[in-house]
Design a protein around this motif. Sequence first.
Motif, PDB file in Angstrom:
ATOM      1  N   THR A 108     -16.829   1.459  -0.909  1.00  0.00           N
ATOM      2  CA  THR A 108     -16.947   2.176   0.361  1.00  0.00           C
ATOM      3  C   THR A 108     -18.235   2.995   0.379  1.00  0.00           C
ATOM      4  N   ILE A 109     -18.525   3.648  -0.724  1.00  0.00           N
ATOM      5  CA  ILE A 109     -19.751   4.460  -0.803  1.00  0.00           C
ATOM      6  C   ILE A 109     -20.990   3.576  -0.682  1.00  0.00           C
ATOM      7  N   LEU A 110     -20.989   2.451  -1.373  1.00  0.00           N
ATOM      8  CA  LEU A 110     -22.188   1.604  -1.334  1.00  0.00           C
ATOM      9  C   LEU A 110     -22.381   0.986   0.051  1.00  0.00           C
ATOM     10  N   LEU A 111     -21.301   0.588   0.687  1.00  0.00           N
ATOM     11  CA  LEU A 111     -21.436   0.055   2.055  1.00  0.00           C
ATOM     12  C   LEU A 111     -21.961   1.139   2.996  1.00  0.00           C
ATOM     13  N   GLY A 112     -21.477   2.348   2.830  1.00  0.00           N
ATOM     14  CA  GLY A 112     -21.990   3.452   3.633  1.00  0.00           C
ATOM     15  C   GLY A 112     -23.448   3.736   3.341  1.00  0.00           C
ATOM     16  N   ALA A 113     -23.825   3.603   2.079  1.00  0.00           N
ATOM     17  CA  ALA A 113     -25.222   3.828   1.701  1.00  0.00           C
ATOM     18  C   ALA A 113     -26.134   2.787   2.349  1.00  0.00           C
ATOM     19  N   VAL A 114     -25.674   1.546   2.375  1.00  0.00           N
ATOM     20  CA  VAL A 114     -26.479   0.476   2.978  1.00  0.00           C
ATOM     21  C   VAL A 114     -26.701   0.759   4.461  1.00  0.00           C
ATOM     22  N   GLU A 115     -25.682   1.234   5.135  1.00  0.00           N
ATOM     23  CA  GLU A 115     -25.843   1.549   6.553  1.00  0.00           C
ATOM     24  C   GLU A 115     -26.900   2.627   6.764  1.00  0.00           C
ATOM     25  N   LYS A 116     -27.042   3.528   5.793  1.00  0.00           N
ATOM     26  CA  LYS A 116     -28.040   4.603   5.884  1.00  0.00           C
ATOM     27  C   LYS A 116     -29.431   4.157   5.440  1.00  0.00           C
ATOM     28  N   GLY A 117     -29.574   2.902   5.028  1.00  0.00           N
ATOM     29  CA  GLY A 117     -30.878   2.415   4.590  1.00  0.00           C
ATOM     30  C   GLY A 117     -31.101   2.535   3.097  1.00  0.00           C
ATOM     31  N   TYR A 118     -30.072   2.905   2.372  1.00  0.00           N
ATOM     32  CA  TYR A 118     -30.167   2.957   0.916  1.00  0.00           C
ATOM     33  C   TYR A 118     -29.530   1.708   0.328  1.00  0.00           C
ATOM     34  N   GLY A 119     -29.434   1.693  -0.973  1.00  0.00           N
ATOM     35  CA  GLY A 119     -28.736   0.627  -1.666  1.00  0.00           C
ATOM     36  C   GLY A 119     -28.417   1.134  -3.050  1.00  0.00           C
TER      37      GLY A 119
END
Lengths: 199, 199
Positions: A108-119
């Motif tokens: 969940t955290i990583l998917l949220g991070a991807v949405e923010k432009g992170y990975g």
Amino acid sequence: MRFRSLVETNRSYRRFHESRRIPMADLVALVDLARLTASARNLQALRFSLVSSVDMCESVFPTLGWAGYLPRWKGPEPGERPAAYIVIAVDRDLTSEDWGDHGIAAQTILLGAVEKGYGGCMLGSVNRERLAVVLGLPDSHEILLVLALGVPAETVVVDPLPDDGDVRYWRDSAGVHHVPKRELESLITVRFCDETTTE
Amino acid sequence: MRFRSLVETNRSYRRFHESRRIPMADLVALVDLARLTASARNLQALRFSLVSSVDMCESVFPTLGWAGYLPRWKGPEPGERPAAYIVIAVDRDLTSEDWGDHGIAAQTILLGAVEKGYGGCMLGSVNRERLAVVLGLPDSHEILLVLALGVPAETVVVDPLPDDGDVRYWRDSAGVHHVPKRELESLITVRFCDETTTE
């Protein structure tokens, strides 16, 4: 972004634009996503340590093992190291069992991070004792996973599994990281449908 | 849908509009999402059984335990039972360890289901031996989790944890399911930021 695109973009990234830092508020917002997820018996026994400062990132880094299938690569070089970490621990005062909550939270955290432009990348090869000291964790907290985060500085592609079935990821001469994934049908053991639900 | 909305909407639903069936193609597409997720050592040892037919749903149902914190509720009544299941097993011929892959896969599938207008619940209370027989699984497959799926027919709300710290979910007189979740700050053990990343 459609959810499938989010899942596709959420590769395991191990090299980052280290100078592009992540605000602490973003890490807190990612933990708030994990807070809202399912938890076995609703115990909510996971605890999160958030690291965004340059000096603490430098202290966390040597406790981590990187990319077991790339033995000649010792991990990201200075300049391409993670810009932040979220360390997932479980409070053993609350439960002795692990039902998969950490996988739920980490994804969940990583998917949220991807949405923010992170990975990022989930790291299970961790010097847990040393990292617990670095972070100053209570004795009851056992580290389960480390999430390394940043703005990705590498290309990761999904390939079909080769004929010999080798699941090891590899890096080509252009530095592109290749991850063999099994064919969909090979993951489905049985299927039961009827006239209403047939494909 | 923004990712946070997806996470917020993805509650653990245990009552469904049973007559609203789920096409097998949707279940397959959800497994394809799980296929693309991270896997410890990229082993991809999870295997999925897909059930959408009425008669097989009826065979799976008695193998499941429902809502341990609602002892007087024996599970969903006929008409509100799941319209489909995805059973997550691990192939023990490939690995003896569970690093959290099933949590990653289960969460990804449920988030994908929510985007499609479905909802579901991860069930860990399962008569594994009996369900393996019902599905006809190979001996090497160990069932880890069952995902019950359907179009939700109940309202689930997240509440603050009460003062006594009781994490048990409960159902009010209107049938609304309440899930107490811990406060965000109580989940964060330590945080390290600097001038660049300060809140």
